[in-house]
Design a protein around this motif. Structure first.
Motif, PDB file in Angstrom:
ATOM      1  N   MET A   1      90.220   9.767   4.432  1.00  0.00           N
ATOM      2  CA  MET A   1      88.781   9.669   4.197  1.00  0.00           C
ATOM      3  C   MET A   1      88.007   9.903   5.493  1.00  0.00           C
ATOM      4  O   MET A   1      88.398   9.431   6.560  1.00  0.00           O
ATOM      5  CB  MET A   1      88.429   8.284   3.658  1.00  0.00           C
ATOM      6  N   LEU A   2      86.928  10.615   5.376  1.00  0.00           N
ATOM      7  CA  LEU A   2      86.008  10.781   6.498  1.00  0.00           C
ATOM      8  C   LEU A   2      85.449   9.418   6.876  1.00  0.00           C
ATOM      9  O   LEU A   2      85.157   8.602   6.005  1.00  0.00           O
ATOM     10  CB  LEU A   2      84.874  11.723   6.081  1.00  0.00           C
ATOM     11  N   SER A   3      85.300   9.154   8.170  1.00  0.00           N
ATOM     12  CA  SER A   3      84.768   7.862   8.593  1.00  0.00           C
ATOM     13  C   SER A   3      83.309   7.726   8.187  1.00  0.00           C
ATOM     14  O   SER A   3      82.565   8.710   8.166  1.00  0.00           O
ATOM     15  CB  SER A   3      84.897   7.693  10.105  1.00  0.00           C
ATOM     16  N   PHE A   4      82.905   6.492   7.864  1.00  0.00           N
ATOM     17  CA  PHE A   4      81.508   6.300   7.476  1.00  0.00           C
ATOM     18  C   PHE A   4      80.587   6.539   8.671  1.00  0.00           C
ATOM     19  O   PHE A   4      79.428   6.949   8.496  1.00  0.00           O
ATOM     20  CB  PHE A   4      81.274   4.896   6.906  1.00  0.00           C
ATOM     21  N   LYS A   5      81.086   6.323   9.870  1.00  0.00           N
ATOM     22  CA  LYS A   5      80.293   6.592  11.069  1.00  0.00           C
ATOM     23  C   LYS A   5      79.848   8.057  11.092  1.00  0.00           C
ATOM     24  O   LYS A   5      78.702   8.364  11.430  1.00  0.00           O
ATOM     25  CB  LYS A   5      81.115   6.264  12.321  1.00  0.00           C
ATOM     26  N   SER A   6      80.741   8.955  10.694  1.00  0.00           N
ATOM     27  CA  SER A   6      80.417  10.377  10.664  1.00  0.00           C
ATOM     28  C   SER A   6      79.387  10.682   9.580  1.00  0.00           C
ATOM     29  O   SER A   6      78.474  11.497   9.777  1.00  0.00           O
ATOM     30  CB  SER A   6      81.685  11.204  10.421  1.00  0.00           C
ATOM     31  N   ILE A   7      79.529  10.019   8.442  1.00  0.00           N
ATOM     32  CA  ILE A   7      78.596  10.222   7.333  1.00  0.00           C
ATOM     33  C   ILE A   7      77.199   9.750   7.732  1.00  0.00           C
ATOM     34  O   ILE A   7      76.202  10.430   7.493  1.00  0.00           O
ATOM     35  CB  ILE A   7      79.086   9.483   6.076  1.00  0.00           C
ATOM     36  N   ARG A   8      77.144   8.597   8.363  1.00  0.00           N
ATOM     37  CA  ARG A   8      75.848   8.057   8.800  1.00  0.00           C
ATOM     38  C   ARG A   8      75.201   8.977   9.836  1.00  0.00           C
ATOM     39  O   ARG A   8      73.988   9.212   9.802  1.00  0.00           O
ATOM     40  CB  ARG A   8      76.012   6.648   9.358  1.00  0.00           C
ATOM     41  N   ALA A   9      76.006   9.484  10.770  1.00  0.00           N
ATOM     42  CA  ALA A   9      75.475  10.374  11.811  1.00  0.00           C
ATOM     43  C   ALA A   9      74.880  11.635  11.179  1.00  0.00           C
ATOM     44  O   ALA A   9      73.827  12.119  11.609  1.00  0.00           O
ATOM     45  CB  ALA A   9      76.577  10.733  12.802  1.00  0.00           C
ATOM     46  N   ARG A  10      75.549  12.161  10.164  1.00  0.00           N
ATOM     47  CA  ARG A  10      75.039  13.350   9.486  1.00  0.00           C
ATOM     48  C   ARG A  10      73.719  13.051   8.774  1.00  0.00           C
ATOM     49  O   ARG A  10      72.777  13.841   8.822  1.00  0.00           O
ATOM     50  CB  ARG A  10      76.076  13.858   8.489  1.00  0.00           C
TER      51      ARG A  10
END
Length: 237
Positions: A1-10
């Protein structure tokens, strides 16, 4: 799974930075506070979500004072004592949207709210006591025991009441698939909903964020890049 940190940054990059993103998340939900919400407000919110489903929400909002009058302030017990003629006449009452099936749902949901309230010392207490990590179970309960409260209507009901709710919108589901979760494009099966619940719980534990905020961040991280002004109007609703 993609990290949620990356999702939030996007999501933050799409909306103009972390501060702007944070301003679009809305207040922190407080499930425990629902214990103090009286049954008439629960039933009123149920009715507003049922009547809004498939309809222009702003029209329902404008007419809502008339709904409150027509349905006796949504007090469950007085409604339960009304004869059939009362409900029949509502189908021609210009104060409300005259949809016979949705009018009937208010009668059925008055029974539902009254029963659950009697069993738990208040419908709001029932909601406050339901485990925060089992939204899927709660909405399934609505779908089984309530009237016209299944699917997204049950999710929006919880969101409007202030329960910590994720909304499985098209963008939210797309973001979860993009992150690596194997679910359908329109996830409605028990298997898909269980997978969504499990991943939302994992991200809530990882980030300390409410599930409602995680849901909104997911939706803002993908799909049409709606304006900040438009999104702020959704949050205020």
């Amino acid at each position: 799974m993609l990290s949620f940190k990356s999702i939030r940054a996007r999501a933050a990059d799409r909306k103009g930075g972390d501060e702007v993103l944070d301003s679009l998340l809305g207040p922190v939900p407080d499930n425990a506070a629902l214990a103090a919400v009286p049954d008439d407000r629960i039933l009123s919110t149920m009715a507003s979500r049922v009547f809004s489903a498939g309809f222009v929400w702003s029209v329902i909002e404008q007419k809502w004072p008339g709904f409150e009058e027509a349905f006796l302030g949504f007090e469950p017990k007085p409604l339960l004592f009304q004869p059939d003629d009362f409900w029949h006449d509502l189908a021609s009452d210009k104060r409300i949207v005259r949809n016979p099936q949705k009018i009937k749902s208010v009668r059925d949901n008055a029974v539902f709210v009254d029963r659950v309230s009697a069993e738990h010392g208040g419908f709001g207490k029932f909601l406050a006591d339901w485990p925060a990590d089992d939204q899927v179970g709660l909405t399934a309960y609505f779908g089984k025991h309530g009237s016209r409260l299944g699917g997204n209507t049950g999710q929006y009901l919880l969101r409007w009441l202030g329960w910590d709710t994720f909304i499985v919108s098209g963008d939210m589901a797309a973001a979860m698939r993009d992150a690596g979760l194997e679910i359908a494009e329109s996830p409605t099966s028990k298997k898909d909903l269980a997978a969504i619940q499990a991943q939302m719980n994992a991200w809530a534990a990882e980030t300390g964020l409410p599930r409602a905020h995680i849901s909104r961040i997911l939706s803002m991280s993908i799909g049409p890049n709606r304006s900040v002004e438009e999104l702020r109007s959704y949050v205020s609703d």
